[in-house]
Design a protein around this motif. Structure first.
Motif, PDB file in Angstrom:
ATOM      1  N   SER A 166       0.848  -1.185   0.000  1.00 33.60           N
ATOM      2  CA  SER A 166       0.000   0.000   0.000  1.00 33.60           C
ATOM      3  C   SER A 166       0.885   1.237   0.000  1.00 33.60           C
ATOM      4  CB  SER A 166      -0.920  -0.014   1.232  1.00 33.60           C
ATOM      5  OG  SER A 166      -1.687   1.154   1.298  1.00 33.60           O
ATOM      6  N   PRO A 167       0.991   1.961  -1.139  1.00 34.28           N
ATOM      7  CA  PRO A 167       0.342   1.710  -2.423  1.00 34.28           C
ATOM      8  C   PRO A 167       0.687   0.342  -2.997  1.00 34.28           C
ATOM      9  CG  PRO A 167       1.396   3.887  -2.402  1.00 34.28           C
ATOM     10  CD  PRO A 167       1.821   3.193  -1.162  1.00 34.28           C
ATOM     11  N   GLY A 172      -1.450   0.675  -8.059  1.00 30.45           N
ATOM     12  CA  GLY A 172      -1.174   2.063  -7.688  1.00 30.45           C
ATOM     13  C   GLY A 172      -2.128   2.613  -6.640  1.00 30.45           C
ATOM     14  N   THR A 173      -2.984   1.767  -6.091  1.00 36.16           N
ATOM     15  CA  THR A 173      -3.995   2.216  -5.132  1.00 36.16           C
ATOM     16  C   THR A 173      -3.525   1.943  -3.704  1.00 36.16           C
ATOM     17  OG1 THR A 173      -4.990   0.041  -5.471  1.00 36.16           O
ATOM     18  CG2 THR A 173      -5.982   1.886  -6.639  1.00 36.16           C
ATOM     19  N   MET A 174      -4.019   2.723  -2.758  1.00 38.68           N
ATOM     20  CA  MET A 174      -3.719   2.462  -1.351  1.00 38.68           C
ATOM     21  C   MET A 174      -4.873   1.696  -0.723  1.00 38.68           C
ATOM     22  SD  MET A 174      -1.729   5.731   0.202  1.00 38.68           S
ATOM     23  CE  MET A 174      -0.891   4.835   1.510  1.00 38.68           C
ATOM     24  N   ALA A 175      -4.536   0.836   0.216  1.00 37.34           N
ATOM     25  CA  ALA A 175      -5.574   0.162   0.997  1.00 37.34           C
ATOM     26  C   ALA A 175      -6.253   1.226   1.850  1.00 37.34           C
ATOM     27  CB  ALA A 175      -4.952  -0.908   1.881  1.00 37.34           C
ATOM     28  N   TYR A 201       5.536   8.459  -3.060  1.00 39.33           N
ATOM     29  CA  TYR A 201       4.686   9.083  -4.087  1.00 39.33           C
ATOM     30  C   TYR A 201       3.241   9.233  -3.632  1.00 39.33           C
ATOM     31  CZ  TYR A 201       8.705   8.070  -7.010  1.00 39.33           C
ATOM     32  OH  TYR A 201       9.969   8.020  -7.526  1.00 39.33           O
ATOM     33  N   ALA A 202       2.964   8.861  -2.389  1.00 41.69           N
ATOM     34  CA  ALA A 202       1.576   8.834  -1.911  1.00 41.69           C
ATOM     35  C   ALA A 202       1.249  10.067  -1.069  1.00 41.69           C
ATOM     36  CB  ALA A 202       1.347   7.566  -1.090  1.00 41.69           C
ATOM     37  N   SER A 302      -3.516   7.119  -9.360  1.00 41.95           N
ATOM     38  CA  SER A 302      -2.340   6.453  -8.793  1.00 41.95           C
ATOM     39  C   SER A 302      -1.733   7.208  -7.623  1.00 41.95           C
ATOM     40  CB  SER A 302      -1.285   6.286  -9.887  1.00 41.95           C
ATOM     41  OG  SER A 302      -0.074   5.819  -9.335  1.00 41.95           O
ATOM     42  N   GLN A 303      -1.301   6.442  -6.613  1.00 38.14           N
ATOM     43  CA  GLN A 303      -0.545   6.982  -5.481  1.00 38.14           C
ATOM     44  C   GLN A 303       0.909   6.506  -5.572  1.00 38.14           C
ATOM     45  OE1 GLN A 303      -1.916   8.419  -2.174  1.00 38.14           O
ATOM     46  NE2 GLN A 303      -3.271   9.244  -3.720  1.00 38.14           N
TER      47      GLN A 303
END
Ligand code: PLP
Length: 364
Positions: A166-167, A172-175, A201-202, A302-303
């Motif tokens: 996570s990401p 590219g998604t976060m939980a 990058y998040a 995307s994160q």
């Protein structure tokens, strides 16, 4: 005398596994491995070269990595006793699997790990080569974790070890925080490892979860922010776990050059990481917009330093025709199902991204 048969000695799981090999070949634009673009100037190279001159190459490197762990601890706001560095976070993943591989009676003596799918291939790969089972729980329709299914998988397999990127790679998604908390709280007999390889990058990190819960550890790496060549990643964990993992770590796992360069990257050269991150995030926003305008594509926000997108045509064809144009990205069509039309592209330099877009418009 009976004949020697290697196949009777090897773990049977190996027959079903292939070595991790990136696509080889000559590509003008390589956006397949989530590396950072080459943005740093000659000053950085000169600084690293000077550091080489100071190293005592006759001597083993510092076995306890005092300098590097202090630099990591300082950068993250944790204690050096909570940090263990390895040959990429890949090595840490294998070390965790080694020290937490205690057969559980409830699972018929099997050792299992639980992770999500699609996610980082090294979790199931590293588990299986050790004779451990890997349960891969599908992400939901928006590529978020599915806490109930994860908890069920953990319960059924009596897993010790859960990996949540996570990401996440490749989505590219976060939980979502609330779902992750539910998994952590619902699995007090397992260690939940949150792999933060792309967290630079998040919008947020998950350090607070590590602080709050005894069964949480984090993974970080320098590979995605401009220093993939060093092979330096680390574990952030409660000291009791760090001490245990340290017993399984090879002496001198990180060579002196990697230790020194990584320490510099996290201190004196840190502005270069910030520069890469800012530039990639800017390009990510531009690429998200431009990619979304390409016929038939659907981009997942995307994160991370890559984009996950759906193409109208089969991913296999898009991938192959991009390769013919000397542009390499990642396709997941071999896993079939809902991945048949999904592709992942690393955010590169502006010129690389433009060339990718130009070719994609021809083949989309
Ligand atoms: C790239 C990646 C890693 C591996 O990092 P190294 O430090 O280079 O071994 C770990 N986890 C995820 C999710 C990754 O994508």
């Amino acid at each position: 005398m009976t004949e020697f048969a290697l196949s009777e000695l090897l773990r049977p799981e190996l027959a079903e596994l292939a070595p991790y090999l990136p696509t080889l070949g000559d590509f003008a634009v390589r956006l397949d491995a989530n590396e950072a673009p080459a943005l740093s100037g000659p000053e950085l190279r000169e600084r690293l070269a000077r550091a080489c001159l100071e190293l005592e190459h006759e001597r083993y490197p510092d076995p306890t990595m005092v300098e590097l762990r202090a630099a990591i601890a300082q950068r993250m706001g944790v204690a050096p006793e909570e940090v263990l560095a390895g040959v990429g976070s890949d090595e840490i993943i294998t070390l965790l699997m080694t020290v937490l591989a205690r057969p559980r009676a409830g699972a018929g003596g099997a050792v299992s790990i639980v992770t999500t799918t699609p996610s980082f291939v090294m979790y199931p790969q590293s588990a299986r080569v050790r004779g451990q089972r890997a349960l891969e729980v599908p992400l939901d329709a928006s590529w978020d974790i599915a806490p109930d299914s994860l908890l069920r998988a953990i319960e059924i397999s009596d897993a010790h070890l859960v990996f949540v990127a996570s990401p996440n790679n490749p989505t590219g998604t976060m939980a979502s925080l609330e779902r992750l908390e539910r998994v952590i709280e619902g699995a007090p007999r397992a260690l939940v490892v949150i792999d933060e390889a792309y967290v630079d990058y998040a919008d947020r990190d998950q350090l607070a979860l590590f602080r709050r819960y005894p069964n949480v550890a984090l993974l970080r790496t320098l590979s995605k922010v401009g220093f993939a060549a060093l092979r330096v990643g680390w574990l952030v964990a409660h000291p009791e776990l760090v001490t245990a993992v340290d017993k399984a770590r090879l002496p001198y796992n990180l060579n002196a050059y990697s230790q020194k360069f990584a320490t510099l990257a996290l201190t004196e050269l840190y502005p270069s990481i910030l520069n890469i991150v800012e530039s990639v995030k800017r390009e990510r926003e531009r690429l998200t917009v431009e990619l979304g305008r390409v016929k038939g594509t659907l981009v997942t926000p995307s994160q991370a330093n890559f984009l996950w997108f759906r193409s109208e045509r089969p991913a296999r064809d898009v991938f192959t025709e991009l390769c013919q144009r000397k542009v390499l990205i990642r396709s997941f069509h071999e896993r079939g199902g809902r991945l048949s039309n999904q592709l992942r592209v690393t955010v590169g330099s502006p010129a690389e991204n433009d060339e990718f877009l130009r070719c994609l418009r021809e083949v989309a």
